[in-house]
Write a protein that holds these residues in place. Sequence first.
Motif, PDB file in Angstrom:
ATOM      1  N   THR A  44      -8.649   8.081   9.771  1.00 13.25           N
ATOM      2  CA  THR A  44      -8.938   7.030  10.750  1.00 13.25           C
ATOM      3  C   THR A  44     -10.366   7.183  11.249  1.00 13.25           C
ATOM      4  O   THR A  44     -10.720   8.210  11.834  1.00 13.25           O
ATOM      5  CB  THR A  44      -7.955   7.106  11.940  1.00 13.25           C
ATOM      6  N   PHE A  85       0.168   1.844  11.844  1.00 14.40           N
ATOM      7  CA  PHE A  85      -0.145   3.275  11.826  1.00 14.40           C
ATOM      8  C   PHE A  85       1.135   4.100  11.601  1.00 14.40           C
ATOM      9  O   PHE A  85       1.175   5.010  10.768  1.00 14.40           O
ATOM     10  CB  PHE A  85      -0.813   3.633  13.160  1.00 14.40           C
ATOM     11  N   LEU A 141      -3.561   9.050  19.057  1.00 16.83           N
ATOM     12  CA  LEU A 141      -3.189   8.927  17.639  1.00 16.83           C
ATOM     13  C   LEU A 141      -2.791  10.285  17.071  1.00 16.83           C
ATOM     14  O   LEU A 141      -1.914  10.379  16.206  1.00 16.83           O
ATOM     15  CB  LEU A 141      -4.342   8.303  16.838  1.00 16.83           C
TER      16      LEU A 141
END
Length: 332
Positions: free
Chosen positions: A253, A284, A318
């Motif tokens: 990412t 994701f 994330l």
Amino acid sequence: MTLVCYQPSVPGAWQGRNDGNDPDLLRWHQLIQPADISRGPLPAVPAGKKGIAFLGFSCDEGVRRNGGRTGAAAGPEALRKACSSFPVHFEGHVLADAGNIVCEGPQLEMAQEALSATVSHILQAGYLPVVLGGGHEVAFGHERGISRHYKDEVVGVINFDAHFDLREPGVEGASSGTGFWQIAQERKKAGQPFHYLALGIQQNSNTPRLFHTAAELGADYLPASLFQQKYHDQLVGAIRSFIQRNDRIYLTTCLDVFAAPYAPGVSATAYNGLVPDALFLDCFRTVLRTGKLAGADFAELNPSLDHDNRTAKLAASLVFETVMNYFLRQGD
Ligand SMILES: N=CN[C@@H](CCC(=O)O)C(=O)O
Ligand SMILES: [Mn+2]
Ligand SMILES: [Mn+2]
């Protein structure tokens, strides 16, 4: 393991809020196991449990060579800080910190080789590598380490990024913009297919030459303009069908895929980048929940350009998603 460019995790890298030591009060900084892998092995992962090893890639050289705004070498430290106070919502799984690969001055190729060797060492120890960049030159070293470990398997690359990073190395050599072109060449040499899916590509940030290179190399991509709720099923479907064509998935990412208000702390901001909303998260998580994940990294965090740590916090969220989905995924 003998390593160049290696530094064990520094004491104090993980510090945060402390609500007590009861299991239901713990935060990541209280549980993480720092490991000096130049002196000994990573901790053993208990039977039936999983392990994730964080590895910093502290490097400015790729962005410098690519003409960008340097500062990503401080990314790993900022990311660890932003992750430190996450609550522990799992039991028995191991979170380890394997330290940092540090690129000294112009020694990019040496640092990428050290990263590759360390990633394959982490996989060999039964851990999932989660690499904290560093500029996007992290991709070449990370992917090489995964491919080194999964020699006979087809490794697909999924890149959330505003950019293709399919440039041919210039006079200064490899950079943060050449990683996937380099991977494609290595695959060609080894007689392996190049499976690359770029998600969030911006027309205003990539030249026609790069679109042409993508087509020539058989790369798949979904533009940022497609990231609208009405295209949800098309997006998730495309990601799923890409995953099906591969044995393993390397997920990377590039934080400049997000719109500048969410990710100001990157070299090349995108005013019209993705919004980290439910649609993005569905995409994701589709990657994280495959059961094929071989490694994940987060690139281009530049703390010197960040506002209120918001890019670091987004990247950390994330990382949290990656850890939770990897540890708690059903069916394995
Ligand atoms: N890793 C970033 N790559 C982009 C940077 C673009 C920019 O600095 O404007 C690229 O090479 O295209
Ligand atoms: Mn990018
Ligand atoms: Mn990139």
